[in-house]
Design a protein around this motif. Structure first.
Motif, PDB file in Angstrom:
ATOM      1  N   ILE A 279     -20.802  -9.077   2.106  1.00  0.00           N
ATOM      2  CA  ILE A 279     -20.062  -7.854   2.375  1.00  0.00           C
ATOM      3  C   ILE A 279     -18.583  -7.982   1.987  1.00  0.00           C
ATOM      4  CG2 ILE A 279     -19.516  -8.356   4.806  1.00  0.00           C
ATOM      5  CD1 ILE A 279     -20.680  -4.987   3.257  1.00  0.00           C
TER       6      ILE A 279
ATOM      7  N   GLU B  88     -19.121 -11.816  -6.470  1.00  0.00           N
ATOM      8  CA  GLU B  88     -20.484 -11.647  -6.987  1.00  0.00           C
ATOM      9  C   GLU B  88     -21.586 -12.272  -6.124  1.00  0.00           C
ATOM     10  OE1 GLU B  88     -21.909 -11.596 -11.313  1.00  0.00           O
ATOM     11  OE2 GLU B  88     -21.661 -13.715 -10.865  1.00  0.00           O
ATOM     12  N   SER B  89     -22.305 -11.431  -5.404  1.00  0.00           N
ATOM     13  CA  SER B  89     -23.418 -11.959  -4.594  1.00  0.00           C
ATOM     14  C   SER B  89     -24.603 -11.031  -4.525  1.00  0.00           C
ATOM     15  CB  SER B  89     -22.981 -12.242  -3.153  1.00  0.00           C
ATOM     16  OG  SER B  89     -21.612 -12.378  -2.992  1.00  0.00           O
ATOM     17  N   GLU B  90     -24.621  -9.974  -5.317  1.00  0.00           N
ATOM     18  CA  GLU B  90     -25.784  -9.104  -5.274  1.00  0.00           C
ATOM     19  C   GLU B  90     -26.962  -9.802  -5.942  1.00  0.00           C
ATOM     20  OE1 GLU B  90     -25.852  -5.542  -7.645  1.00  0.00           O
ATOM     21  OE2 GLU B  90     -27.178  -4.564  -6.214  1.00  0.00           O
ATOM     22  N   PRO B  91     -28.100  -9.882  -5.253  1.00  0.00           N
ATOM     23  CA  PRO B  91     -29.248 -10.537  -5.878  1.00  0.00           C
ATOM     24  C   PRO B  91     -29.523  -9.968  -7.265  1.00  0.00           C
ATOM     25  CG  PRO B  91     -29.699 -10.172  -3.565  1.00  0.00           C
ATOM     26  CD  PRO B  91     -28.380  -9.507  -3.861  1.00  0.00           C
ATOM     27  N   GLY B  92     -29.645 -10.855  -8.230  1.00  0.00           N
ATOM     28  CA  GLY B  92     -29.829 -10.459  -9.616  1.00  0.00           C
ATOM     29  C   GLY B  92     -28.583 -10.672 -10.452  1.00  0.00           C
ATOM     30  N   ALA B  93     -27.412 -10.626  -9.824  1.00  0.00           N
ATOM     31  CA  ALA B  93     -26.164 -10.662 -10.586  1.00  0.00           C
ATOM     32  C   ALA B  93     -25.622 -12.076 -10.727  1.00  0.00           C
ATOM     33  CB  ALA B  93     -25.125  -9.760  -9.917  1.00  0.00           C
ATOM     34  N   PHE B  94     -25.352 -12.467 -11.971  1.00  0.00           N
ATOM     35  CA  PHE B  94     -24.716 -13.767 -12.212  1.00  0.00           C
ATOM     36  C   PHE B  94     -23.846 -13.728 -13.458  1.00  0.00           C
ATOM     37  CE2 PHE B  94     -27.819 -14.982 -15.527  1.00  0.00           C
ATOM     38  CZ  PHE B  94     -28.883 -14.150 -15.211  1.00  0.00           C
TER      39      PHE B  94
ATOM     40  N   PHE C  58     -32.511  -9.857   2.684  1.00  0.00           N
ATOM     41  CA  PHE C  58     -31.138 -10.123   2.234  1.00  0.00           C
ATOM     42  C   PHE C  58     -30.164  -9.139   2.888  1.00  0.00           C
ATOM     43  CE2 PHE C  58     -27.687  -8.851  -0.604  1.00  0.00           C
ATOM     44  CZ  PHE C  58     -27.006 -10.051  -0.740  1.00  0.00           C
TER      45      PHE C  58
ATOM     46  N   THR D  53     -36.145  -8.782  -0.465  1.00  0.00           N
ATOM     47  CA  THR D  53     -34.906  -8.069  -0.761  1.00  0.00           C
ATOM     48  C   THR D  53     -34.315  -7.477   0.515  1.00  0.00           C
ATOM     49  OG1 THR D  53     -35.863  -7.527  -2.910  1.00  0.00           O
ATOM     50  CG2 THR D  53     -33.918  -6.286  -2.260  1.00  0.00           C
TER      51      THR D  53
END
Ligand SMILES: Cc1cc2nc3c(=O)[nH]c(=O)nc-3n(C[C@H](O)[C@H](O)[C@H](O)COP(=O)(O)O)c2cc1C
Ligand code: SF4
Ligand code: FES
Lengths: 185, 425
Positions: free
Chosen positions: B178, B92-98, B344, B341
């Motif tokens: 990635i 999990e590393s997509e900005p927004g995702a936690f 990133f 964004t």
């Protein structure tokens, strides 16, 4: 010194830590041999123990030195060039010694919207550093980070193996005081 | 229920009931809550039966693409000729995702149980949970749970006396977004650079260690125990025909109550933002939302009446993605937010494809120039051209990912770009 680590989790030990246990020869003490053997036992191909062993080098020494890479290469029957090409791909393996507290302030989009840059500036000011450079006393390095996966708790800050959430420029002092007090643990 | 806030519209039954309850991390407490009952059921079933239930449930992959999970499992060879592997994607590393983080840190045993049931369904002998390196505190929690589960005989040889053996290893990355792309993950796990590769061969044919492999997201696997215990019809009481069940929404940005909520799929996006999350903080108005994590097209205030389902978000011209809305209030400088964004993606491009390596860097550079007041009107055309260059031409879809927020911001907020450019030709 040797902590009993279950083989299932030997490849998942926190490797950015304040308290180092430096060694010149990674796999010559009992702990190092134990880590290596356990990691190798978890995969059908011992090359898969490469990331775990680079991480182990950093856990002990605070960075992954050319000598460490050489030792990891030998231990896993890989060429040093290969190990180097893998190690340099991943940003979390430090290629140089770093400060005792590596402070990574998220300025990625969600934290950016909530003032991440101001928090970053506040850390630089409070530690008297410039981005990415160690403070004179060797205590701090402050860097901008990409998303830390805590976006709903902006601004997210990672210091070594811990997270601080909802950090604002006003609470930067508290974070630093906590680090002082805990000595990194 | 949600963390740190909860809401009446939530259904916390499947994933989030014990969020915020530290004691649920411990095996004895988890078992009191009914933990590992689904595993006990699974060891009495064969692979086809388990896959059948998950297929019927309509569960779709929560890693972003929404691929039907049972169908994915059925691609694995039915007559193994050697080892099979399951990789749980916790990168999990997509900005927004936690959201996966909340599962790791509150209900680690739920994830372990889901992994084991999935392993049985695909006849895997070993599960690797690949966690992003930065998640040290949550990996520690997961590690403790794994050791407890081993000691109790839920993992390892002869699980629950059934004669079935399955190992599980936690493996951490080292800061590469990635590595979340499934072929990048596999290449990283076996000790390489996390470089994606062209498919085919698909993981079910040749994955880690050259063997058939399934890659599933944390949230996907965590949904499996309750589906197995309660059945597919039970799961389908929530959501829609094509988007059944519940979904974790992790909401960030200028919200009154940001955080993670478990919601039945299909609630209008507007209600998630204004009702569940309490609307925009400081009484401001909403300017835009990137609804599914940073790689989805942004929506404006007049586009929020879509259903929060895979199909509903698509009809609205965006995508459910990882269900990670990033909300921007009326004062937001859109160009600046999109620039951050784009940076990133430029930073995380693995560099194998020229279009991606060069294109993402150019996008960031041009956006920066416009933001600083040095842009030209021709830059807008160049950005549209770059969108073309970055679409559908590369090994993986990281390159496409930057196009969705970029192009939608150009289409919907052109005036913001032009205002910063100030008419310079
Ligand atoms: C650039 C990129 C990054 C990705 N990152 C993740 C990730 O961090 N976690 C994840 O589960 N899936 C991620 N994915 C999706 C995976 O490739 C894969 O589809 C997913 O793990 C499959 O699991 P699912 O079927 O359960 O959704 C990413 C995809 C791309 C293209
Ligand atoms: S699209 Fe980008 S991230 Fe994906 S393989 Fe090509 S260069 Fe790497
Ligand atoms: S954007 Fe800061 S933690 Fe995700």
């Amino acid at each position: 010194m040797t902590r009993k680590i279950h083989p299932a989790v030997v490849s998942a030990q926190p490797f950015q830590v304040a308290n180092l246990r430096p060694t010149d020869r990674l796999f010559e003490d009992e702990e190092g041999r134990d880590r290596l053997e356990k990691a190798i036992s978890r995969y059908p191909d011992k090359r898969a123990a490469l990331l775990p062993m680079l991480a182990y080098a950093q856990e002990r020494n605070g960075w992954v030195s050319p000598e460490s890479m050489q030792q990891v290469a030998e231990a896993l029957d890989l060429t040093p060039a290969y190990v180097n090409s893998v190690a340099t791909f991943y940003t979390m393996y430090n290629k140089h010694p770093t400060g005792r507290h590596m402070i990574q302030v998220c300025t990625c989009v969600a934290c950016h919207l909530c003032g991440g840059e101001e928090v970053f500036e506040a850390f630089l000011e409070a530690t008297g550093t410039v981005p990415g450079a160690m403070s004179e006393d060797g205590k701090y390095v402050v860097m901008e980070a990409e998303c830390l996966g805590a976006c709903g708790f902006a601004t997210a800050v990672q210091v070594n193996d811990r997270y601080f959430e909802n950090v604002t420029p006003e609470t930067v002092g508290e974070v630093l005081a906590r680090l002082e007090q805990d000595g990194g643990e | 229920m949600g963390y740190p806030y909860s809401h009446d519209l939530e259904v916390g039954t499947i994933l989030s009931r014990h969020f915020g309850d530290e004691s649920a991390r411990r095996l004895n407490v988890w078992q009191e809550y009914g933990g590992y009952a689904a595993l006990a059921k699974a060891v009495g079933m064969d692979a086809t039966q388990i896959t059948g239930i998950v297929k019927d449930s309509g569960l779709r992959g929560r890693g972003g693409a929404g691929f039907p999970t049972g169908l994915k499992w059925s691609f694995m060879p039915q007559e193994p000729t050697g080892p099979h592997y399951l990789c749980c994607n916790a990168d999990e590393s997509e900005p927004g995702a936690f959201k996966d983080r909340e599962i790791l840190r509150w209900v680690p045993h739920l994830l372990i149980e889901g992994c084991l049931i999935a392993a049985r369904a695909i006849r895997a002998e070993h599960v690797y949970i690949y966690v992003r390196g930065e998640y040290f505190p949550y990996t520690r929690i997961l590690n403790d749970a794994v050791v407890e589960a081993y000691e109790a005989g839920f993992i390892g040889p002869d699980i629950l006396g059934s004669g079935w053996d399955c190992e599980l290893t936690v493996h951490i990355g080292a800061g590469a977004y990635i590595a979340g792309e499934e072929t990048g993950l596999m290449s990283s796990l076996v000790g390489g650079r996390a470089e994606p590769r062209v498919k085919p061969p698909f993981p079910a044919q040749s994955g880690v260690f050259g063997r058939p492999t399934t890659v599933n997201n944390v949230e996907t696997l965590a949904a499996v125990p309750m589906i197995l215990s309660e059945g597919s019809a039970w799961y389908r009481q929530w959501g829609t025909e094509r988007s059944p069940g519940t979904k974790l929404w992790c909401c960030s940005g200028h919200l009154e109550r940001p955080g993670t909520y478990e919601l039945p799929l299909g609630i209008p996006l507007r209600d998630i933002i204004y009702d569940v999350c309490g609307g925009i903080r400081n009484g401001k108005k909403l300017k835009a939302v990137i609804p599914g994590g940073s790689s989805t097209a942004l929506l404006t205030a007049s586009e929020l009446d879509c259903a929060s389902t895979y199909e509903g978000m698509q009809e609205a011209g965006s995508s459910l993605g990882t269900a990670s809305p990033i909300v921007m209030d009326e004062d937001t400088n859109i160009v600046r937010a999109i620039r951050r964004t784009a940076e990133f993606y430029a930073h995380e491009s693995c560099g194998q494809c020229v279009q991606c390596r060069e294109g993402t860097a150019w996008v960031a550079k041009i956006l920066h120039r416009i933001e600083m007041g040095d842009g030209r009107l021709a830059d807008i055309d160049t950005l549209y051209d770059l969108c073309e260059q970055l679409t559908g031409r590369t090994i993986c879809v990281l390159a496409d990912s930057v196009v969705f927020p970029l192009r939608s911001s150009l289409d919907k907020f052109r005036a913001d770009y032009e205002a910063l450019i100030g008419g310079r030709a």
